[in-house]
Design a protein around this motif. Structure first.
Motif, PDB file in Angstrom:
ATOM      1  N   UNK A 477       0.829  -1.207   0.000  1.00 37.52           N
ATOM      2  CA  UNK A 477       0.000   0.000   0.000  1.00 37.52           C
ATOM      3  C   UNK A 477       0.863   1.255   0.000  1.00 37.52           C
ATOM      4  N   UNK A 478       1.938   1.235   0.756  1.00 39.25           N
ATOM      5  CA  UNK A 478       2.825   2.398   0.776  1.00 39.25           C
ATOM      6  C   UNK A 478       3.479   2.614  -0.583  1.00 39.25           C
ATOM      7  N   UNK A 479       3.909   1.547  -1.234  1.00 43.02           N
ATOM      8  CA  UNK A 479       4.504   1.688  -2.565  1.00 43.02           C
ATOM      9  C   UNK A 479       3.487   2.238  -3.561  1.00 43.02           C
ATOM     10  N   UNK A 480       2.263   1.735  -3.516  1.00 40.16           N
ATOM     11  CA  UNK A 480       1.226   2.265  -4.393  1.00 40.16           C
ATOM     12  C   UNK A 480       0.969   3.746  -4.114  1.00 40.16           C
ATOM     13  N   UNK A 481       1.061   4.138  -2.835  1.00 41.98           N
ATOM     14  CA  UNK A 481       0.728   5.504  -2.458  1.00 41.98           C
ATOM     15  C   UNK A 481       1.798   6.507  -2.872  1.00 41.98           C
ATOM     16  N   UNK A 482       3.069   6.100  -2.864  1.00 42.06           N
ATOM     17  CA  UNK A 482       4.132   7.075  -3.131  1.00 42.06           C
ATOM     18  C   UNK A 482       4.462   7.185  -4.614  1.00 42.06           C
ATOM     19  N   UNK A 483       3.966   6.262  -5.438  1.00 43.89           N
ATOM     20  CA  UNK A 483       4.165   6.360  -6.880  1.00 43.89           C
ATOM     21  C   UNK A 483       2.986   7.116  -7.496  1.00 43.89           C
ATOM     22  N   UNK A 484       3.233   7.872  -8.570  1.00 41.83           N
ATOM     23  CA  UNK A 484       2.107   8.491  -9.283  1.00 41.83           C
ATOM     24  C   UNK A 484       1.137   7.427  -9.794  1.00 41.83           C
ATOM     25  N   UNK A 485      -0.110   7.808  -9.951  1.00 37.95           N
ATOM     26  CA  UNK A 485      -1.145   6.864 -10.384  1.00 37.95           C
ATOM     27  C   UNK A 485      -0.752   6.216 -11.700  1.00 37.95           C
ATOM     28  N   UNK A 486      -0.839   4.906 -11.738  1.00 43.19           N
ATOM     29  CA  UNK A 486      -0.542   4.168 -12.952  1.00 43.19           C
ATOM     30  C   UNK A 486       0.906   3.799 -13.145  1.00 43.19           C
ATOM     31  N   UNK A 487       1.801   4.216 -12.252  1.00 46.07           N
ATOM     32  CA  UNK A 487       3.224   3.925 -12.423  1.00 46.07           C
ATOM     33  C   UNK A 487       3.703   2.810 -11.499  1.00 46.07           C
ATOM     34  N   UNK A 488       2.762   2.149 -10.815  1.00 42.52           N
ATOM     35  CA  UNK A 488       3.136   1.018  -9.976  1.00 42.52           C
ATOM     36  C   UNK A 488       1.964   0.043  -9.949  1.00 42.52           C
ATOM     37  N   UNK A 489       2.261  -1.230 -10.172  1.00 38.42           N
ATOM     38  CA  UNK A 489       1.229  -2.267 -10.206  1.00 38.42           C
ATOM     39  C   UNK A 489       1.605  -3.381  -9.234  1.00 38.42           C
ATOM     40  N   UNK A 490       0.588  -3.983  -8.616  1.00 39.72           N
ATOM     41  CA  UNK A 490       0.806  -5.035  -7.621  1.00 39.72           C
ATOM     42  C   UNK A 490       0.091  -6.300  -8.072  1.00 39.72           C
ATOM     43  N   UNK A 491       0.818  -7.412  -8.094  1.00 36.03           N
ATOM     44  CA  UNK A 491       0.278  -8.734  -8.382  1.00 36.03           C
ATOM     45  C   UNK A 491       0.410  -9.583  -7.123  1.00 36.03           C
ATOM     46  N   UNK A 492      -0.480 -10.538  -6.946  1.00 30.43           N
ATOM     47  CA  UNK A 492      -0.465 -11.386  -5.752  1.00 30.43           C
ATOM     48  C   UNK A 492      -0.587 -12.841  -6.175  1.00 30.43           C
ATOM     49  N   UNK A 493       0.265 -13.689  -5.594  1.00 29.36           N
ATOM     50  CA  UNK A 493       0.149 -15.141  -5.722  1.00 29.36           C
ATOM     51  C   UNK A 493      -0.189 -15.698  -4.339  1.00 29.36           C
ATOM     52  N   UNK A 494      -1.344 -16.293  -4.221  1.00 25.98           N
ATOM     53  CA  UNK A 494      -1.803 -16.897  -2.963  1.00 25.98           C
ATOM     54  C   UNK A 494      -2.330 -18.285  -3.292  1.00 25.98           C
ATOM     55  N   UNK A 495      -1.437 -19.285  -3.442  1.00 27.16           N
ATOM     56  CA  UNK A 495      -1.826 -20.593  -3.985  1.00 27.16           C
ATOM     57  C   UNK A 495      -3.018 -21.233  -3.285  1.00 27.16           C
ATOM     58  N   UNK A 496      -3.070 -21.162  -1.965  1.00 27.48           N
ATOM     59  CA  UNK A 496      -4.153 -21.829  -1.229  1.00 27.48           C
ATOM     60  C   UNK A 496      -5.259 -20.871  -0.805  1.00 27.48           C
ATOM     61  N   UNK A 497      -5.142 -19.593  -1.138  1.00 30.93           N
ATOM     62  CA  UNK A 497      -6.149 -18.624  -0.738  1.00 30.93           C
ATOM     63  C   UNK A 497      -6.160 -18.332   0.744  1.00 30.93           C
ATOM     64  N   UNK A 498      -5.052 -18.597   1.440  1.00 31.75           N
ATOM     65  CA  UNK A 498      -5.023 -18.439   2.897  1.00 31.75           C
ATOM     66  C   UNK A 498      -4.861 -16.990   3.332  1.00 31.75           C
ATOM     67  N   UNK A 499      -4.540 -16.095   2.415  1.00 29.88           N
ATOM     68  CA  UNK A 499      -4.295 -14.695   2.786  1.00 29.88           C
ATOM     69  C   UNK A 499      -5.459 -13.789   2.426  1.00 29.88           C
ATOM     70  N   UNK A 500      -6.640 -14.359   2.222  1.00 32.23           N
ATOM     71  CA  UNK A 500      -7.778 -13.550   1.781  1.00 32.23           C
ATOM     72  C   UNK A 500      -8.094 -12.432   2.763  1.00 32.23           C
ATOM     73  N   UNK A 501      -8.017 -12.706   4.043  1.00 35.00           N
ATOM     74  CA  UNK A 501      -8.331 -11.683   5.030  1.00 35.00           C
ATOM     75  C   UNK A 501      -7.351 -10.532   4.996  1.00 35.00           C
TER      76      UNK A 501
END
Length: 664
Positions: A477-501
């Motif tokens: 969230x901090x990385x997304x916040x300090x970059x201008x809009x559209x200049x930082x993207x976040x991908x997530x790999x959660x194989x078992x879905x255990x990090x949904x919360x």
């Protein structure tokens, strides 16, 4: 203690899982061969090279580079193999040097998994040779040793392999050359060295030591802390060079001699365009009143950045001086007590008791005097921190800083990012914490350790995993916040879905590039897409054809959050992760791993280079960062959102709003 070998010298090995590090003055090809007790290689399946980098117990790099790391597990080496020879060869491409005499002498080090050097060897006296057997690990009577070889071959890799008895050595040498040529499309020239600001070069090594055992480097000169001495805004602050002697050093300007100037990156103007505020003089006999932004710099953000690292230097120095004074007092008291006990006359009457009491009293006086100086310096640093912390911009500020309540999406990338706080045991009495700032764009990925540590051994493992994932979300969230809009993207790999919360804030705000990937198919798809992006950008940069990139390629910086590694990852996925960790940062793809290293122990040394390539962080306070100056063990504290606060959601809502305005 490291054994510095000379040609022909050997040294016993007490570990079987090792890493061999190579540092050369130009790109070289690194490989290894297995041979029998007579030194003969039985076939090409006993040769590890860029085209076939893995053998039982061996793994070598896939590309030519100036620095290499080779993984070795001697317990996994076949019984028929009695020697492991490490080979270095110069690439045969146009413009490459054709002999080792034209480049700096290669340096080879054998290290343990913790990064500690076991033996090292600088290969000197090479001239026309274009291939060399650097060293060999050999088995004698059930024990392993390392020998410095340094045998060069003017005929290149083909002549070297022929000498080791390989029948089709010439054909294999040609195949290795083709594999190296293909690998050039997957590499980019290293970026120009970035000169560190005051204090940054020291902290860069301190953060780097999160994933390796860092030995003390150049010690800072003794003296009072910066904050107790008013200084001119244009006056450069000295900073030592903590790099080991064999690592590449930053280039000096023409004609410059002496130590490298790390005070400021390439500024040619004699002074900043606007003067920085200076500390107001205090009352007679009192230190100056601290002011936020009294360091050098062209902007307030840069001044604050330099001031924070000045505070880091000051805290390191004053604590080192205090500890040294206490050690001196202890040593002096022991000497005086030994002297009193060794004199037979002191055993008669009360002379001995008086001498011991005097020694203890003098010890107490010395310690009290050192503590008085430390308390004075800590109080001044705490006063400076109280002024600096509220003035920090969002990229440098903690989540509890009011600056976040007025947050708006920025127009440009800041020069640094806060990853947490640093503290020493002596500074806890005044609550002094130094912001841990790293430069942007990130030069390495991060690994948030979800395993148990000595600092928090009583926390349940499930709770540690939840905290680790929450910490990963807060960093993203901090990385997304300090970059201008559209200049930082976040991908997530959660194989078992255990990090949904934990991922809910990112998912609800709609700031992820895609929904979290789950299952084997999801893992493969995300890794393949990011690996392809790295390949395409590298080829475009290497070929000077940035305009030739596909129009649908997202050129923003990319962050991949990997939860619960290695669950859900096969060998191919592990290889892709290692590739992203090594090659991704140079072209804007970064890893954020959430993992317990013990869970990946079954992979053996294969994943050790991956862990060492990442900056280790923890979801709970832990003293795992090493100071390269004096060996301080700094306690890292993660930047947690205050309990009950909605600041994270508010910031992500603003990020989402700015992205919608940009049509993202």
């Amino acid at each position: 203690m490291t054994a510095e070998l000379v040609r022909g010298q050997n040294h016993p090995l007490t570990q079987t899982r090792l890493e061999i590090r190579v540092s050369a003055g130009a790109p070289v090809v690194a490989g290894a061969t297995l041979s029998d007790d007579e030194g003969r290689v039985h076939g090409r399946d006993w040769v590890a090279h860029p085209g076939a980098p893995a053998l039982p117990g061996l793994e070598v790099p896939r590309q030519a580079a100036a620095d290499h790391r080779l993984a070795v597990d001697l317990d996994a080496v076949p019984e028929a193999a009695h020697r492991v020879s490490v080979l270095l060869a110069l690439p045969t491409g146009p413009g490459d040097p054709d002999r080792f005499g034209a480049v700096a002498a290669p340096f080879v080090a054998v290290t343990g998994l913790d990064g500690s050097e076991v033996a090292s060897y600088t290969i000197t006296d090479l001239d026309a040779e274009s291939a060399v057997v650097a060293l060999e690990l050999y088995r004698r009577q059930g024990a392993w040793k390392v020998r410095a070889v340094g045998q060069g071959y003017a005929g290149g890799l083909g002549a070297l392999l022929t000498d080791q008895g390989l029948p089709d050595a010439g054909a294999l040498a040609g195949e290795i050359g083709e594999a190296v040529a293909r690998g050039l499309a997957r590499t980019v020239a290293p970026p120009p060295p970035r000169t560190a600001t005051s204090g940054e070069s020291a902290m860069a090594d301190a953060t780097g030591a999160a994933s390796r055992a860092s030995s003390p480097g150049t010690h800072p000169p003794a003296g009072p802390p910066r904050s107790t001495q008013p200084r001119s805004p244009a006056e450069p602050q000295p900073s030592p060079d903590p790099r080991p002697a064999h690592e590449p050093q930053p280039s000096r300007p023409s004609g410059q001699t002496g130590p490298v100037n790390y005070t400021h990156p390439g500024r040619q103007a004699p002074a900043p365009p606007a003067p920085a505020p200076t500390a107001r003089p205090g009352a007679p006999g009192q230190p100056a009143v601290p002011v936020a932004g009294d360091a050098t710099g062209w902007s307030m953000d840069e001044r604050l950045y330099n001031q924070v690292w000045g505070m880091f230097e000051d805290l390191a120095r004053c604590v080192a001086a205090y500890r040294s004074a206490v050690d001196f007092a202890d040593s002096r008291m022991e000497q005086e007590l030994d002297k009193a006990l060794s004199d037979p006359r002191s055993r008669i009457g009360g002379q001995g008791d008086a001498a011991r009491e005097a020694a203890r009293a003098k010890h107490g006086q010395l310690v009290d005097r050192a503590r008085e100086v430390l308390d004075r310096d800590l109080a001044q640093l705490a006063a400076e921190s109280a002024v600096v912390e509220p003035a920090l911009p969002p990229a440098y500020a903690g989540w509890d800083n009011p600056v976040w309540h007025a947050y708006r999406s920025p127009m440009e990338i800041p020069m640094a990012l806060r990853l947490g706080d640093l503290q020493l045991p002596e500074s806890r009495s005044v609550g002094l914490r130094i912001p841990m700032l790293v430069r942007l764009p990130l030069e390495r990925g991060m690994w948030i350790d979800s395993g148990r540590s000595g600092a928090d051994a009583l926390t349940e493992s499930d709770e540690l995993r939840r905290r680790a994932m929450r910490s990963a979300v807060e960093h993203a969230a901090r990385l997304l916040a300090v970059y201008p809009a559209g200049e930082f993207a976040v991908h997530v790999i959660d194989p078992a879905g255990s990090a949904a919360g934990a991922l809910a804030p990112l998912v609800r705000a709609g700031v992820l590039a895609a929904p979290p990937a789950a299952g084997v198919a999801g893992v493969s798809e995300v890794l393949a897409r990011l690996t392809q992006r790295v390949d395409l950008v590298q080829m475009a940069v290497r070929g000077g054809a940035a305009d030739a990139l596909p129009p649908d390629l997202d050129t923003a910086e990319q962050l991949l959050i990997v939860n619960d590694f290695p669950h859900g990852f096969d060998d191919r996925a592990v290889t892709q992760l290692r590739y992203l960790a090594d090659e991704g940062p140079a072209v804007g793809v970064h890893l954020l791993m959430v993992a317990d290293r013990e869970d990946a122990a079954e992979y053996g040394p294969v994943l050790d280079p991956l862990w060492r390539a990442l900056l280790r962080l923890t979801p709970v306070p832990d003293d795992h960062l090493a100071d390269p100056w004096v060996g301080h063990a700094w306690t890292y504290e993660p930047p947690n959102v205050p309990p009950g606060s909605r600041i994270l959601e508010q910031v992500l809502e603003e990020v989402a709003r700015a992205r919608r305005e940009q049509g993202i």
